[in-house]
Motif scaffolding. Structure first.
Motif, PDB file in Angstrom:
ATOM      1  N   ASP A 277      50.754   9.965 -10.980  1.00  0.00           N
ATOM      2  CA  ASP A 277      49.968   9.685  -9.504  1.00  0.00           C
ATOM      3  C   ASP A 277      48.874  10.554  -9.355  1.00  0.00           C
ATOM      4  O   ASP A 277      48.221  10.044  -8.163  1.00  0.00           O
TER       5      ASP A 277
ATOM      6  N   LYS B 199      54.035   2.993 -18.252  1.00  0.00           N
ATOM      7  CA  LYS B 199      52.477   3.132 -17.570  1.00  0.00           C
ATOM      8  C   LYS B 199      51.570   3.872 -18.616  1.00  0.00           C
ATOM      9  O   LYS B 199      51.895   4.649 -19.137  1.00  0.00           O
TER      10      LYS B 199
ATOM     11  N   ASN C 272      48.900   0.233 -10.320  1.00  0.00           N
ATOM     12  CA  ASN C 272      50.111   1.320 -10.617  1.00  0.00           C
ATOM     13  C   ASN C 272      50.386   1.593 -12.067  1.00  0.00           C
ATOM     14  O   ASN C 272      51.239   2.053 -12.509  1.00  0.00           O
TER      15      ASN C 272
END
Length: 114
Positions: A106, A93, A63
């Motif tokens: 994503d 991230k 992720n």
DNA sequence: CCCTTGACTATCT
DNA sequence: GAGATAGCCAAGG
């Protein structure tokens, strides 16, 4: 491929050393491209067994977050090493280099292709 | 053996 | 998107 510690370690080390600077790969992907699918949890073990230094910090979760606690010393070290290579962090991230700020995380491809 | 432990993941709520 | 949940599988006690 059946599991054999020596073979596994060799394969993992090779894959990890192949991750380019400024790029990252997930534990699961490292395991898979090394020929050992479903062995994500074993990747860190193999890296720990390496005598030669490895770019361990280029391996992150699927992720895009780092696998250590955010307030840990290890987390800070890994993050620093990645940022020194140009890897950006957007809301915790990782975002591989060469990609602009406003990217859809994503839809991001992993930094290192198979 | 049985049980617990992870630097993990995919899939629901 | 943050939790919870259920798989995953080798190691070590």
């Amino acid at each position: 491929m059946s599991y054999n510690r020596e073979k596994f370690d060799q394969a993992i080390w090779k894959t990890v050393s192949g991750i380019k600077k400024g790029r990252v790969m997930s534990y699961g992907t490292v395991a898979r491209v090394s020929g050992f699918p479903r062995h994500a949890r074993m990747v860190s073990r193999a890296m720990g067994r390496s005598v030669e230094p490895l770019p361990w910090y280029r391996v992150v979760r699927s992720n895009h977050t780092l696998a250590f606690e955010v307030d840990s010393e290890t987390y800070r070290k890994q993050r620093r090493l990645l940022e020194e290579e140009g890897v950006k962090f957007i809301k915790g991230k990782v975002t591989p280099v060469e990609l602009k700020d406003e990217v859809d995380l994503d839809k991001l491809l992993w930094g290192t292709e198979v």
